[in-house]
Design a protein around this motif. Sequence first.
Motif, short mmCIF file in Angstrom:
data_model
loop_
_atom_site.label_atom_id
_atom_site.label_comp_id
_atom_site.label_asym_id
_atom_site.label_seq_id
_atom_site.Cartn_x
_atom_site.Cartn_y
_atom_site.Cartn_z
N ASP A 127 39.37 32.66 32.15
CA ASP A 127 39.40 33.09 33.20
C ASP A 127 40.85 32.65 33.76
O ASP A 127 41.08 31.23 33.88
N GLY A 144 36.10 36.46 35.19
CA GLY A 144 36.28 36.81 36.43
C GLY A 144 35.27 35.61 36.87
O GLY A 144 35.45 34.37 36.20
N VAL A 196 38.78 35.37 45.51
CA VAL A 196 38.15 36.12 43.43
C VAL A 196 38.96 37.91 43.58
O VAL A 196 38.37 38.53 43.78
N TYR A 197 38.46 38.10 41.90
CA TYR A 197 38.26 40.26 41.95
C TYR A 197 36.79 39.98 41.84
O TYR A 197 36.61 39.14 41.17
N TRP A 198 36.53 40.78 43.09
CA TRP A 198 35.78 41.17 42.32
C TRP A 198 35.00 42.61 42.91
O TRP A 198 35.63 43.27 43.77
N SER A 218 38.67 31.75 40.01
CA SER A 218 37.86 32.14 39.42
C SER A 218 36.85 31.08 38.80
O SER A 218 35.61 31.27 37.89
#
Length: 493
Positions: free
Chosen positions: A301, A282, A252-254, A306
């Motif tokens: 998302d 997200g 995932v994007y963080w 996510s």
Amino acid sequence: MCLKSIPKAFVRPLNLSPRAMSCLKYQPPVNREMRTLDRSFFVSKLPLCVVKFPEPKNISAFAKEFKDSILRVPRIPHVVKLDQTVENKSAKGKTLACDNGIVSKGVLLNSSMTSTEEARAQLSPEALQFLETNNAEILPYEYVLDYDFWKAEEILRAVLPEEYLDEIPTGFTVTGHIAHLNLRQEFKPFASLIGQVILDKNNKIETVVDKVSSIATKFRTFPMEVIAGRGGDLVVEQKESNCTFRFDFSKVYWNSRLHTEHERLVKQYFQPGQVVCDVFAGVGPFAIPAGKKEVIVLANDLNPDSFKYLQENIELNKVSTLVKPFNLDGAQFISDSITLLQQWRESNDGKLQVPLRISHHDRKRQKKQDAKEAPKFKELQIPFEINHFVMNLPDSSITFLDRFVGLYKGTSIKTLPWIHLHCFEKYGIDEEPPMEELYHRVHSRIATSLHTDKQALAFDNLRFHLVRKVSPTKPMFCVSFQLPEQVAFADST
């Protein structure tokens, strides 16, 4: 420190003159051929002298009165324990043990005094008189500088090639128990060595990863390699805004650098009882803190991972009443947002049962009154209108704006939403545009995507906030503006 536990083969004496020793900037031994970390290599012994007092109270008196004679080196204490297992020799050559098994303390002398003879020659008559009056002895002492003593940058300076020493790669971001590096190509061959040093020198880190390449997936995730620590555990728990977020860092994007931006929007714009549509949610860094503020959130998302962790985090932070997750394409989510809110209203008869926040004192009193009393709730009306859209996809958020064209055509909604759009505005390396110029460039791009002119979307109605600079020529902005009527009620494109 006791030298008995350290193999003599790894102990390297510092053969420096008294003058060099007195102004020494301590550095570890150098081995630029090292590729696998050998902690035992980084051991040196420092020849010093220590003053042993029969009365410990005289240590501080001596150190205060004759401070120029005391060792003053960062990270090396000038007061040390004299272990009974270490034998020392006085100036007369007599072997002395430390008080029959009782650990005593002494004060280390300036590093220019590497022998008892030098110490007696360099100490002032007043200092020598003080020692004689208080029956103190000057003894040889070896202070061990081992791997634990050196900082990460010092270790890396001792093992990396000289041509790379201008920029030692010690910078990283921390997410949960993971340190995330973005090593330049020339440092890739030393990745495991760098990772292990960073792991050793940061006790809260359990895993170190490096971005393998800059090629991102459509979900803003990057291929990464575990270079030190626990390789199989990339599921982290991250604390932010009084919330706990759990997710697989590799899927995932963080971005931990955005925590102030998450807090800023929630605090500055979102009010309890309002409706927020988080288009690119997200794992929930905007949506979940907003839910805790009793904001009603539709969080979306496209990334299945996510979405999975967004659902988990909603439950984990106990905001399931207020935050509803979706797994749609962002464009589709915007187009369906009014319908999605209406469906939520209909499924809950237009209201939500929100648990009352009870203080610790009131909860304690409540338990005394009736241990079986059910939790109390308050009723929160679900509005008909969306108050805010959050669009945190800086690479391409602007391209989704055309979905707002005609979004409200045929509706009776009177209050139009605020849009909080995150975007980059990259410029050439040979440019130095003022911030106002960058604002106007972003304004033009937004107006074009909304299929409107700059008069309908007046520049003065846009609020610009510089979130951060991703690189010297790539600033990230958040632009907040209210959706213009000419756009909202226009014919769909």
